[in-house]
Design a protein around this motif. Structure first.
Motif, PDB file in Angstrom:
ATOM      1  N   MET A   1       0.846  -1.180   0.000  1.00 30.58           N
ATOM      2  CA  MET A   1       0.000   0.000   0.000  1.00 30.58           C
ATOM      3  C   MET A   1       0.886   1.236   0.000  1.00 30.58           C
ATOM      4  O   MET A   1       2.035   1.169   0.437  1.00 30.58           O
ATOM      5  CB  MET A   1      -0.932  -0.004   1.210  1.00 30.58           C
ATOM      6  CG  MET A   1      -1.931  -1.153   1.175  1.00 30.58           C
ATOM      7  SD  MET A   1      -3.153  -1.078   2.496  1.00 30.58           S
ATOM      8  CE  MET A   1      -4.172   0.247   1.926  1.00 30.58           C
ATOM      9  N   LYS A   2       0.314   2.331  -0.472  1.00 31.81           N
ATOM     10  CA  LYS A   2       1.063   3.581  -0.552  1.00 31.81           C
ATOM     11  C   LYS A   2       0.272   4.720   0.065  1.00 31.81           C
ATOM     12  O   LYS A   2      -0.952   4.765  -0.050  1.00 31.81           O
ATOM     13  CB  LYS A   2       1.331   3.961  -2.012  1.00 31.81           C
ATOM     14  CG  LYS A   2       2.236   3.049  -2.765  1.00 31.81           C
ATOM     15  CD  LYS A   2       2.422   3.558  -4.175  1.00 31.81           C
ATOM     16  CE  LYS A   2       3.269   2.585  -4.986  1.00 31.81           C
ATOM     17  NZ  LYS A   2       3.463   3.060  -6.356  1.00 31.81           N
ATOM     18  N   ALA A   3       0.997   5.647   0.681  1.00 32.62           N
ATOM     19  CA  ALA A   3       0.442   6.919   1.118  1.00 32.62           C
ATOM     20  C   ALA A   3       1.063   7.970   0.210  1.00 32.62           C
ATOM     21  O   ALA A   3       2.293   8.093   0.151  1.00 32.62           O
ATOM     22  CB  ALA A   3       0.791   7.191   2.569  1.00 32.62           C
ATOM     23  N   VAL A   4       0.220   8.698  -0.544  1.00 41.42           N
ATOM     24  CA  VAL A   4       0.705   9.600  -1.575  1.00 41.42           C
ATOM     25  C   VAL A   4       0.098  10.983  -1.406  1.00 41.42           C
ATOM     26  O   VAL A   4      -1.112  11.121  -1.167  1.00 41.42           O
ATOM     27  CB  VAL A   4       0.351   9.056  -2.980  1.00 41.42           C
ATOM     28  CG1 VAL A   4       0.869   9.969  -4.076  1.00 41.42           C
ATOM     29  CG2 VAL A   4       0.891   7.648  -3.164  1.00 41.42           C
ATOM     30  N   LEU A   5       0.936  12.001  -1.547  1.00 41.59           N
ATOM     31  CA  LEU A   5       0.478  13.383  -1.593  1.00 41.59           C
ATOM     32  C   LEU A   5       1.006  13.981  -2.884  1.00 41.59           C
ATOM     33  O   LEU A   5       2.229  14.048  -3.088  1.00 41.59           O
ATOM     34  CB  LEU A   5       0.981  14.186  -0.391  1.00 41.59           C
ATOM     35  CG  LEU A   5       0.571  15.659  -0.379  1.00 41.59           C
ATOM     36  CD1 LEU A   5      -0.949  15.811  -0.308  1.00 41.59           C
ATOM     37  CD2 LEU A   5       1.214  16.382   0.787  1.00 41.59           C
ATOM     38  N   GLY A   6       0.101  14.355  -3.780  1.00 44.35           N
ATOM     39  CA  GLY A   6       0.520  14.835  -5.091  1.00 44.35           C
ATOM     40  C   GLY A   6       1.205  13.712  -5.832  1.00 44.35           C
ATOM     41  O   GLY A   6       0.629  12.656  -6.062  1.00 44.35           O
ATOM     42  N   ALA A  11       4.854   6.959   2.105  1.00 40.53           N
ATOM     43  CA  ALA A  11       5.083   5.672   2.764  1.00 40.53           C
ATOM     44  C   ALA A  11       4.635   4.568   1.811  1.00 40.53           C
ATOM     45  O   ALA A  11       3.704   4.761   1.035  1.00 40.53           O
ATOM     46  CB  ALA A  11       4.306   5.594   4.064  1.00 40.53           C
ATOM     47  N   GLU A  12       5.320   3.429   1.911  1.00 32.27           N
ATOM     48  CA  GLU A  12       4.941   2.294   1.078  1.00 32.27           C
ATOM     49  C   GLU A  12       5.346   1.005   1.780  1.00 32.27           C
ATOM     50  O   GLU A  12       6.486   0.865   2.229  1.00 32.27           O
ATOM     51  CB  GLU A  12       5.614   2.379  -0.287  1.00 32.27           C
ATOM     52  CG  GLU A  12       5.178   1.306  -1.240  1.00 32.27           C
ATOM     53  CD  GLU A  12       5.705   1.513  -2.649  1.00 32.27           C
ATOM     54  OE1 GLU A  12       5.247   0.773  -3.536  1.00 32.27           O
ATOM     55  OE2 GLU A  12       6.554   2.407  -2.871  1.00 32.27           O
ATOM     56  N   ALA A  13       4.385   0.084   1.879  1.00 33.12           N
ATOM     57  CA  ALA A  13       4.637  -1.204   2.529  1.00 33.12           C
ATOM     58  C   ALA A  13       3.556  -2.190   2.106  1.00 33.12           C
ATOM     59  O   ALA A  13       2.458  -1.782   1.720  1.00 33.12           O
ATOM     60  CB  ALA A  13       4.643  -1.044   4.052  1.00 33.12           C
ATOM     61  N   PRO A  14       3.854  -3.497   2.188  1.00 31.49           N
ATOM     62  CA  PRO A  14       2.817  -4.496   1.908  1.00 31.49           C
ATOM     63  C   PRO A  14       1.664  -4.343   2.912  1.00 31.49           C
ATOM     64  O   PRO A  14       1.881  -3.995   4.077  1.00 31.49           O
ATOM     65  CB  PRO A  14       3.541  -5.830   2.114  1.00 31.49           C
ATOM     66  CG  PRO A  14       4.997  -5.513   1.992  1.00 31.49           C
ATOM     67  CD  PRO A  14       5.147  -4.107   2.484  1.00 31.49           C
ATOM     68  N   TYR A  26      -2.091   2.562   9.417  1.00 31.87           N
ATOM     69  CA  TYR A  26      -0.838   2.946  10.070  1.00 31.87           C
ATOM     70  C   TYR A  26       0.307   2.198   9.394  1.00 31.87           C
ATOM     71  O   TYR A  26       0.287   0.962   9.329  1.00 31.87           O
ATOM     72  CB  TYR A  26      -0.880   2.603  11.553  1.00 31.87           C
ATOM     73  CG  TYR A  26      -1.709   3.560  12.378  1.00 31.87           C
ATOM     74  CD1 TYR A  26      -1.097   4.455  13.250  1.00 31.87           C
ATOM     75  CD2 TYR A  26      -3.097   3.584  12.291  1.00 31.87           C
ATOM     76  CE1 TYR A  26      -1.838   5.337  14.015  1.00 31.87           C
ATOM     77  CE2 TYR A  26      -3.851   4.467  13.054  1.00 31.87           C
ATOM     78  CZ  TYR A  26      -3.218   5.335  13.911  1.00 31.87           C
ATOM     79  OH  TYR A  26      -3.955   6.215  14.663  1.00 31.87           O
ATOM     80  N   PHE A  27       1.281   2.962   8.900  1.00 34.12           N
ATOM     81  CA  PHE A  27       2.431   2.405   8.189  1.00 34.12           C
ATOM     82  C   PHE A  27       3.590   2.161   9.156  1.00 34.12           C
ATOM     83  O   PHE A  27       3.830   2.979  10.062  1.00 34.12           O
ATOM     84  CB  PHE A  27       2.905   3.382   7.105  1.00 34.12           C
ATOM     85  CG  PHE A  27       2.010   3.439   5.908  1.00 34.12           C
ATOM     86  CD1 PHE A  27       2.335   2.744   4.751  1.00 34.12           C
ATOM     87  CD2 PHE A  27       0.839   4.183   5.922  1.00 34.12           C
ATOM     88  CE1 PHE A  27       1.507   2.791   3.634  1.00 34.12           C
ATOM     89  CE2 PHE A  27       0.005   4.240   4.814  1.00 34.12           C
ATOM     90  CZ  PHE A  27       0.342   3.542   3.671  1.00 34.12           C
ATOM     91  N   PRO A  28       4.346   1.060   8.962  1.00 32.90           N
ATOM     92  CA  PRO A  28       5.511   0.808   9.808  1.00 32.90           C
ATOM     93  C   PRO A  28       6.504   1.957   9.669  1.00 32.90           C
ATOM     94  O   PRO A  28       6.653   2.534   8.585  1.00 32.90           O
ATOM     95  CB  PRO A  28       6.113  -0.480   9.260  1.00 32.90           C
ATOM     96  CG  PRO A  28       5.188  -0.992   8.231  1.00 32.90           C
ATOM     97  CD  PRO A  28       4.183   0.052   7.914  1.00 32.90           C
ATOM     98  N   PRO A  29       7.184   2.307  10.758  1.00 30.23           N
ATOM     99  CA  PRO A  29       8.119   3.442  10.721  1.00 30.23           C
ATOM    100  C   PRO A  29       9.165   3.340   9.616  1.00 30.23           C
ATOM    101  O   PRO A  29       9.511   4.342   8.982  1.00 30.23           O
ATOM    102  CB  PRO A  29       8.781   3.433  12.095  1.00 30.23           C
ATOM    103  CG  PRO A  29       8.019   2.491  12.932  1.00 30.23           C
ATOM    104  CD  PRO A  29       7.145   1.660  12.054  1.00 30.23           C
ATOM    105  N   SER A  30       9.651   2.132   9.344  1.00 26.79           N
ATOM    106  CA  SER A  30      10.698   1.963   8.331  1.00 26.79           C
ATOM    107  C   SER A  30      10.193   2.224   6.914  1.00 26.79           C
ATOM    108  O   SER A  30      10.991   2.412   5.997  1.00 26.79           O
ATOM    109  CB  SER A  30      11.287   0.553   8.412  1.00 26.79           C
ATOM    110  OG  SER A  30      10.273  -0.406   8.140  1.00 26.79           O
ATOM    111  N   SER A  97      -3.531  10.428   0.127  1.00 30.11           N
ATOM    112  CA  SER A  97      -4.280   9.302  -0.409  1.00 30.11           C
ATOM    113  C   SER A  97      -3.583   7.989  -0.062  1.00 30.11           C
ATOM    114  O   SER A  97      -2.395   7.822  -0.349  1.00 30.11           O
ATOM    115  CB  SER A  97      -4.394   9.463  -1.921  1.00 30.11           C
ATOM    116  OG  SER A  97      -5.047   8.369  -2.496  1.00 30.11           O
ATOM    117  N   VAL A  98      -4.317   7.076   0.556  1.00 27.41           N
ATOM    118  CA  VAL A  98      -3.773   5.749   0.855  1.00 27.41           C
ATOM    119  C   VAL A  98      -4.463   4.752  -0.065  1.00 27.41           C
ATOM    120  O   VAL A  98      -5.685   4.623  -0.059  1.00 27.41           O
ATOM    121  CB  VAL A  98      -3.993   5.375   2.342  1.00 27.41           C
ATOM    122  CG1 VAL A  98      -3.508   3.952   2.600  1.00 27.41           C
ATOM    123  CG2 VAL A  98      -3.265   6.358   3.254  1.00 27.41           C
ATOM    124  N   THR A  99      -3.649   4.079  -0.894  1.00 26.38           N
ATOM    125  CA  THR A  99      -4.182   3.149  -1.884  1.00 26.38           C
ATOM    126  C   THR A  99      -3.421   1.836  -1.847  1.00 26.38           C
ATOM    127  O   THR A  99      -2.293   1.772  -1.357  1.00 26.38           O
ATOM    128  CB  THR A  99      -4.077   3.745  -3.303  1.00 26.38           C
ATOM    129  OG1 THR A  99      -2.709   4.004  -3.590  1.00 26.38           O
ATOM    130  CG2 THR A  99      -4.880   5.019  -3.434  1.00 26.38           C
TER     131      THR A  99
END
Length: 100
Positions: A1-6, A11-14, A26-30, A97-99
């Motif tokens: 999944m990704k958290a995207v602004l523009g 953030a990106e993680a499975p 909630y995305f892992p810190p890494s 946006s989280v997709t």
């Protein structure tokens, strides 16, 4: 999944590494692009999760105060409620946006 602004991925993680709490991912810190977040002085304490750390999201010429947050020291009882340790995991507010 990704958290995207523009066009910037914040953030990106499975999906299985993320935690869903109260409708927010909630995305892992890494997995978080730390240089896009600046600590905010805004105080908040969730009655069941604990003290919250807000962040200003600063990317692509946009500064969005308090649009990301985490719990650096959650209450131990919150782990039982969530089912996992979510210390320092980061969630984002509506403009991000989280997709999948």
């Amino acid at each position: 999944m990704k958290a995207v602004l523009g066009t910037t991925v914040l953030a990106e993680a499975p999906k299985d590494e993320l935690i869903s709490i109260e409708g927010n991912w909630y995305f892992p810190p890494s997995s978080v692009k730390a240089d896009a977040l600046q600590k905010s002085p805004t105080p908040y304490t969730c009655p069941w999760k604990g003290e919250c750390q807000y962040f200003t999201v600063d990317v692509d010429g946009q500064r969005l105060p308090d649009r990301a947050w985490s719990y650096p020291h959650p209450y131990p009882t919150a782990f039982d409620r969530v089912g996992r340790d979510f210390t320092d995991y980061v969630a984002f507010w509506k403009e991000v946006s989280v997709t999948e």
